[in-house]
Design a protein around this motif. Structure first.
Motif, PDB file in Angstrom:
ATOM      1  N   ARG A  71       0.836  -1.206   0.000  1.00 24.57           N
ATOM      2  CA  ARG A  71       0.000   0.000   0.000  1.00 24.57           C
ATOM      3  C   ARG A  71       0.870   1.255   0.000  1.00 24.57           C
ATOM      4  O   ARG A  71       0.592   2.209  -0.740  1.00 24.57           O
ATOM      5  CB  ARG A  71      -0.927  -0.007   1.233  1.00 24.57           C
ATOM      6  CG  ARG A  71      -1.845   1.192   1.305  1.00 24.57           C
ATOM      7  CD  ARG A  71      -2.851   1.094   2.445  1.00 24.57           C
ATOM      8  NE  ARG A  71      -2.227   1.151   3.767  1.00 24.57           N
ATOM      9  CZ  ARG A  71      -2.914   1.274   4.900  1.00 24.57           C
ATOM     10  NH1 ARG A  71      -4.236   1.334   4.867  1.00 24.57           N
ATOM     11  NH2 ARG A  71      -2.283   1.313   6.058  1.00 24.57           N
ATOM     12  N   ASP A  74       2.627   1.522  -3.459  1.00 23.16           N
ATOM     13  CA  ASP A  74       1.723   2.025  -4.487  1.00 23.16           C
ATOM     14  C   ASP A  74       1.385   3.490  -4.249  1.00 23.16           C
ATOM     15  O   ASP A  74       1.109   4.231  -5.192  1.00 23.16           O
ATOM     16  CB  ASP A  74       0.440   1.186  -4.503  1.00 23.16           C
ATOM     17  CG  ASP A  74      -0.487   1.571  -5.638  1.00 23.16           C
ATOM     18  OD1 ASP A  74      -0.161   1.269  -6.801  1.00 23.16           O
ATOM     19  OD2 ASP A  74      -1.541   2.184  -5.358  1.00 23.16           O
ATOM     20  N   ARG A 210      -7.178   1.889  -4.889  1.00 18.40           N
ATOM     21  CA  ARG A 210      -6.208   0.832  -4.613  1.00 18.40           C
ATOM     22  C   ARG A 210      -5.789   0.848  -3.143  1.00 18.40           C
ATOM     23  O   ARG A 210      -5.655  -0.204  -2.516  1.00 18.40           O
ATOM     24  CB  ARG A 210      -4.980   0.993  -5.522  1.00 18.40           C
ATOM     25  CG  ARG A 210      -5.241   0.680  -6.980  1.00 18.40           C
ATOM     26  CD  ARG A 210      -3.940   0.506  -7.754  1.00 18.40           C
ATOM     27  NE  ARG A 210      -3.080   1.681  -7.697  1.00 18.40           N
ATOM     28  CZ  ARG A 210      -3.143   2.693  -8.555  1.00 18.40           C
ATOM     29  NH1 ARG A 210      -4.053   2.676  -9.537  1.00 18.40           N
ATOM     30  NH2 ARG A 210      -2.311   3.713  -8.468  1.00 18.40           N
TER      31      ARG A 210
END
Length: 320
Positions: A71, A74, A210
């Motif tokens: 996480r 990204d 995301r």
């Protein structure tokens, strides 16, 4: 320079007071567990579960740290490019400090570590941490709300209300652009800090989705694993195990947090289990209390194991 010299001249006990409080709390907790349950009894419960299920639970719990690392990776693809192993180590060190230090003071380590390891400005890393913690809290509250709305006797408006809460981060993120547009009217010095905060947020809707999906995956796996372990330890019905797992994890993201989660994490499990259907009898409370303590010990063990693995796989934070 002078501040560093002055700090080094302070008494050792003052300079290390936070660590000393943590160590004292851990030792006191160990003594309390021996008095309340007896360490042989707690160890026997782990032995009854078996090495296979415990090993699987540990692997899955450590895997959630990999999801957290992805996480962040990204979130900041350019800043952390090519440094996933270093980022994994950073994530696990931050997680361990966050668990062991009181009142969530360990959170401050994240922006400091990101600056040391990747040269990221403090404001940018702090903004990212704030967004991720809000997503963490939202995911846990949404899971708790799901447990509350399931059932035939719930009012007709319960599901729409839960769905609105579940989707609330999407319109909230949509307010980012107009709010930060107002920053253009600020003085230049303040505008620079606001721009760094802006860079610490997802760049667009897909990036935010995301981050949200990784958050749901992370906490979903962790809560399911903990609920499974609590069930193996005799916590029934399954809704009580689910509630206990949620209660423990909610206690870990709230501001009131004891060193190592001592007391607060097991108390969260007991409160969650009772709220989701555990029988409030003396006999079952004894089972639930013992299971809560062992689930907490499993969480601590996963944090130590994960940090140990990261230290073996990745170079030290701050080194290339």
């Amino acid at each position: 320079m002078n501040s560093d010299t002055d700090a080094s001249r302070r008494p050792w006990i003052i300079r290390n007071r936070v660590s000393l409080v943590t160590v004292a709390a851990v030792l006191a907790y160990g003594v309390f567990l021996q008095w309340a349950f007896g360490w042989p009894v707690l160890v026997a419960q782990f032995r009854d579960i078996g090495a296979g299920p415990l090993s699987l639970a540990l692997v899955l719990l450590v895997a959630t740290y990999v999801v957290r690392t992805w996480r962040i990776r990204d979130y900041f693809p350019a800043e952390t490019k090519g440094g996933f192993r270093r980022l994994l180590r950073l994530t696990l060190v931050h997680n361990l400090l966050n668990i062991m230090l009181p009142m969530r003071t360990g959170e401050a380590s994240f922006p400091l570590l990101m600056r040391t390891e990747f040269g990221m400005p403090l404001a940018r890393a702090t903004a990212a941490l704030l967004v991720m913690r809000l997503l963490d809290l939202h995911a846990l509250l949404a899971a708790a709300g799901l447990g509350l709305v399931i059932g035939p006797d719930r009012p007709v408006w319960a599901w729409p209300l839960w769905l609105l809460f579940l989707l609330a981060p999407l319109p909230a993120f949509g307010l980012k652009r107009p709010l930060f547009a107002l920053a253009r009217k600020l003085p230049e010095r303040l505008r620079h800090h606001v721009e760094e905060l802006h860079r610490g947020m997802p760049v667009n809707g897909p990036a935010f989705l995301r981050a949200w999906a990784a958050t749901v995956l992370n906490w979903g796996v962790k809560v399911v694993v903990l609920a499974w372990v609590l069930t193996l330890m005799g916590v029934h019905p399954i809704s009580a195990s689910f509630g206990g797992a949620l209660g423990g994890e909610l206690s870990s993201v709230l501001p009131v947090h004891a060193p190592g989660g001592i007391g607060t994490y097991p108390a969260g499990i007991v409160a969650g289990g009772l709220s989701f259907g555990a029988a409030p009898t003396a006999a079952f409370l004894a089972i639930l209390g013992k299971a809560a303590v062992n689930a907490h010990l499993l969480i601590l063990l996963s944090a130590f194991v994960g940090t140990g693995v990261a230290m073996l796989l990745a170079p030290a934070v701050g080194k290339r």
